[in-house]
Design a protein around this motif. Structure first.
Motif, PDB file in Angstrom:
ATOM      1  N   HIS A 106      -0.062   7.292   1.039  1.00 44.00           N
ATOM      2  CA  HIS A 106      -1.308   8.055   0.945  1.00 44.00           C
ATOM      3  C   HIS A 106      -2.510   7.187   1.336  1.00 44.00           C
ATOM      4  N   GLN A 107      -2.538   5.931   0.891  1.00 45.78           N
ATOM      5  CA  GLN A 107      -3.628   5.024   1.251  1.00 45.78           C
ATOM      6  C   GLN A 107      -3.642   4.763   2.755  1.00 45.78           C
ATOM      7  N   MET A 108      -2.471   4.534   3.327  1.00 41.42           N
ATOM      8  CA  MET A 108      -2.389   4.256   4.761  1.00 41.42           C
ATOM      9  C   MET A 108      -2.869   5.460   5.575  1.00 41.42           C
ATOM     10  N   ALA A 158      -4.954   7.801   4.579  1.00 42.55           N
ATOM     11  CA  ALA A 158      -6.399   7.951   4.374  1.00 42.55           C
ATOM     12  C   ALA A 158      -7.172   6.966   5.255  1.00 42.55           C
ATOM     13  N   TRP A 159      -6.710   5.730   5.344  1.00 37.72           N
ATOM     14  CA  TRP A 159      -7.374   4.722   6.182  1.00 37.72           C
ATOM     15  C   TRP A 159      -7.293   5.097   7.654  1.00 37.72           C
ATOM     16  N   PHE A 189       0.834  -1.200   0.000  1.00 40.36           N
ATOM     17  CA  PHE A 189       0.000   0.000   0.000  1.00 40.36           C
ATOM     18  C   PHE A 189       0.865   1.244   0.000  1.00 40.36           C
ATOM     19  N   THR A 190       0.348   2.318  -0.581  1.00 40.56           N
ATOM     20  CA  THR A 190       1.084   3.584  -0.612  1.00 40.56           C
ATOM     21  C   THR A 190       0.898   4.303   0.722  1.00 40.56           C
TER      22      THR A 190
END
Length: 107
Positions: free
Chosen positions: A21-23, A25-26, A18-19
């Motif tokens: 940015h994804q982490m 956001a989560w 995962f990027t």
């Protein structure tokens, strides 16, 4: 048990899929779903509480069990919980509210 090929085994390997940015956001989404509580753990020091949102000890103006209060450090609105009175009904937005039948059911 037979080991499956190409599956991540450690948390670091899982996170590498995962990027950043994804982490982020989560994490932000999860923090938005968790309720804020101000835990007052001592009868003697009733005006000192620990905020579950900012993870700081704060000084409260008034200490009342189950009262909605604004954290003086982070500004998050949370519920005061007196630890010596119990906190068995804490919940998050994602957890369903039990029905009266579920509340009285014996497990």
């Amino acid at each position: 048990m037979k080991k499956k090929k190409n599956l991540p085994e450690t948390p670091g390997e899982i996170a590498s899929y995962f990027t950043a940015h994804q982490m982020a956001a989560w994490k932000k989404e999860a923090e938005g779903k968790l309720r804020t509580y101000l835990f007052v753990m001592s009868k003697r020091h009733r005006r000192i509480a620990w905020c579950s949102h900012c993870h700081h000890f704060v000084r409260l103006n008034v200490s009342h069990h189950r009262k909605e209060t604004v954290c003086p450090h982070c500004g998050s609105v949370g519920e005061q919980i007196h630890g010596w009175r119990g906190y068995s009904r804490l919940h998050t937005e994602s957890s369903p509210t039990p029905t009266p039948a579920q509340r009285t059911a014996r497990w």
